[in-house]
Scaffold this motif. Structure first.
Motif, PDB file in Angstrom:
ATOM      1  N   PHE A  80       0.798  -1.236   0.000  1.00  0.00           N
ATOM      2  CA  PHE A  80       0.000   0.000   0.000  1.00  0.00           C
ATOM      3  C   PHE A  80       0.826   1.279   0.000  1.00  0.00           C
ATOM      4  CE2 PHE A  80      -2.770  -3.142   2.234  1.00  0.00           C
ATOM      5  CZ  PHE A  80      -3.766  -3.200   1.271  1.00  0.00           C
ATOM      6  N   GLN A 113      -8.289   0.790   2.345  1.00  0.00           N
ATOM      7  CA  GLN A 113      -7.155   1.266   1.558  1.00  0.00           C
ATOM      8  C   GLN A 113      -7.540   1.422   0.090  1.00  0.00           C
ATOM      9  OE1 GLN A 113      -4.132   2.393   2.454  1.00  0.00           O
ATOM     10  NE2 GLN A 113      -4.737   2.149   4.586  1.00  0.00           N
ATOM     11  N   GLU A 128      -7.373   4.892  -1.947  1.00  0.00           N
ATOM     12  CA  GLU A 128      -6.627   4.965  -3.204  1.00  0.00           C
ATOM     13  C   GLU A 128      -7.486   5.549  -4.318  1.00  0.00           C
ATOM     14  OE1 GLU A 128      -4.324   1.912  -6.288  1.00  0.00           O
ATOM     15  OE2 GLU A 128      -4.744   1.280  -4.228  1.00  0.00           O
TER      16      GLU A 128
END
Length: 377
Positions: free
Chosen positions: A196, A219, A223
């Motif tokens: 990540f 995540q 993103e």
């Protein structure tokens, strides 16, 4: 915040005890200040309210924790059980007894709630659950509870129900943490940073260790959309009105003044709309996905009484398909995983044989009883 649930408000408790030897010493003015603050906060989250308009003394029967009552009501409505809320509460009593009349706090209360909704959806009584436990597909949270992943309930697990539910799955008969292998946090942090990015902190590592799936979904969201924690709650939860201005501080000394100007028509073939904003005086158009515009009604084949005709145990979305057409399966093998409102359920093979048809794909929405897989001997 506790109004109309099974919990009395803090102010009511304090005032009831004030003239006794059990007085709390908390000033009335301070309680009112707290009330004022939380009444404003509650308005921001009004879109999540379960529309509870009156107190429900049936709490003395079902014993739901106050926070779960409204959550379960909302969850039941999303699962298509809204009109059967009274039945869900009755099944909650039965589910609790099936689990051993356990102490209900998160996450054990979720186990009872999942079992109650599953019983309601499948029209099962407590006696039928006991009689058919060896062949039924229980929600994952229920199976994991009986495996011992939440610990040992006071008085132990009810048998033989526990054995019938978990079957050949591993069981934990002590404190779960005592038998867990050590976790290499340094290696985990390095792996997460490789996946990540270098922004991963020790807090992120702990979040992943406890909730890996939720963390990965978060995540992916960040993103795609960036860090939305800077957006005021009011605009994160709901769109502004046409012409309304939002003042958003993206960093020290840098303020964005954003005004919603117009929302365009749906773009055919794409399911998106152009949304027009004015950002610090400049006009910008942003294509936004309109999920309601992409809704497609699908008529699905229903399962039959044939033993190899495997239907969905309850409404939900297929998150994983584990078999292919022509594959040999044994009784009890997992065919697919369904998820609905954070409640996962494994659909297993009721008989041994080979898979003639797989009629679902990941992402498909199913109703209870829709055909999933057809198995022939």
């Amino acid at each position: 915040m506790s109004g109309l649930t099974s919990q009395p408000s803090m102010g009511a408790v304090c005032m009831a005890l004030e003239q006794t030897t059990l007085g709390t010493g908390i000033r009335y003015a301070d309680i009112q200040a707290l009330n004022l603050y939380w009444s404003q906060v509650r308005q921001l989250y009004g879109c999540f309210e379960a529309n509870v308009r009156a107190s429900d003394s049936s709490v003395f029967d079902h014993e739901m924790p106050g926070g779960q009552y409204t959550n379960l009501m909302f969850q039941a409505s999303q699962l298509g059980l809204g009109t059967q809320w009274s039945e869900v509460k009755k099944k909650y009593i039965e589910a609790n007894k099936l689990c051993g009349d356990i102490i209900k706090v998160t996450p054990s209360s979720k186990v009872v709630g999942d079992l109650a909704q599953w019983m309601t959806s499948n029209s099962l009584t407590a006696d039928e659950v006991k009689e058919r436990a060896e062949t039924l597909d229980f929600p994952s949270s229920v199976v994991e509870f009986f495996q011992g992943y939440l610990g040992q309930p006071y008085g132990g697990f009810p048998e033989p129900l526990r054995t019938h539910i978990i079957r050949d799955k591993p069981r934990i008969d002590g404190r779960p943490g005592a038998s867990m292998p050590p976790m290499d946090f340094k290696k985990l942090k390095a792996d997460l940073r490789a996946k990540f990015g270098k922004h991963i902190t020790d807090v992120d590592v702990m979040s992943y260790a406890m909730y890996p799936k939720v963390f990965e979904e978060y995540q992916g969201f960040v993103e795609r959309f960036g860090d939305l924690s800077i957006i005021p709650t009011r605009y994160f939860l709901g769109r502004p009105d046409i012409g309304e201005e939002m003042h958003i501080s993206i960093e020290k000394g840098k303020m964005l003044i954003i005004r919603l100007m117009a929302i365009g028509a749906v773009t055919e073939g794409k399911g998106t709309r152009d949304v027009w904003f004015e950002v610090n005086g400049e006009v910008r158009a942003v294509p936004v996905e309109d999920r309601s515009a992409a809704v497609e009604t699908v008529s699905r084949e229903r399962s039959t009484n044939d033993p190899g005709s495997v239907g969905a145990p309850m409404s939900g979305v297929v998150v994983e398909v584990r078999v292919k057409e022509g594959q040999e399966v044994k009784k009890g093998d997992i065919l697919c995983i369904q998820s609905a409102m954070k409640m996962e359920s494994a659909v297993s093979a009721p008989v041994s044989g080979h898979v003639k048809r797989v009629v679902v794909h990941e992402g498909d929405s199913l109703n209870q009883g829709d055909l999933v897989v057809e198995i022939v001997s």
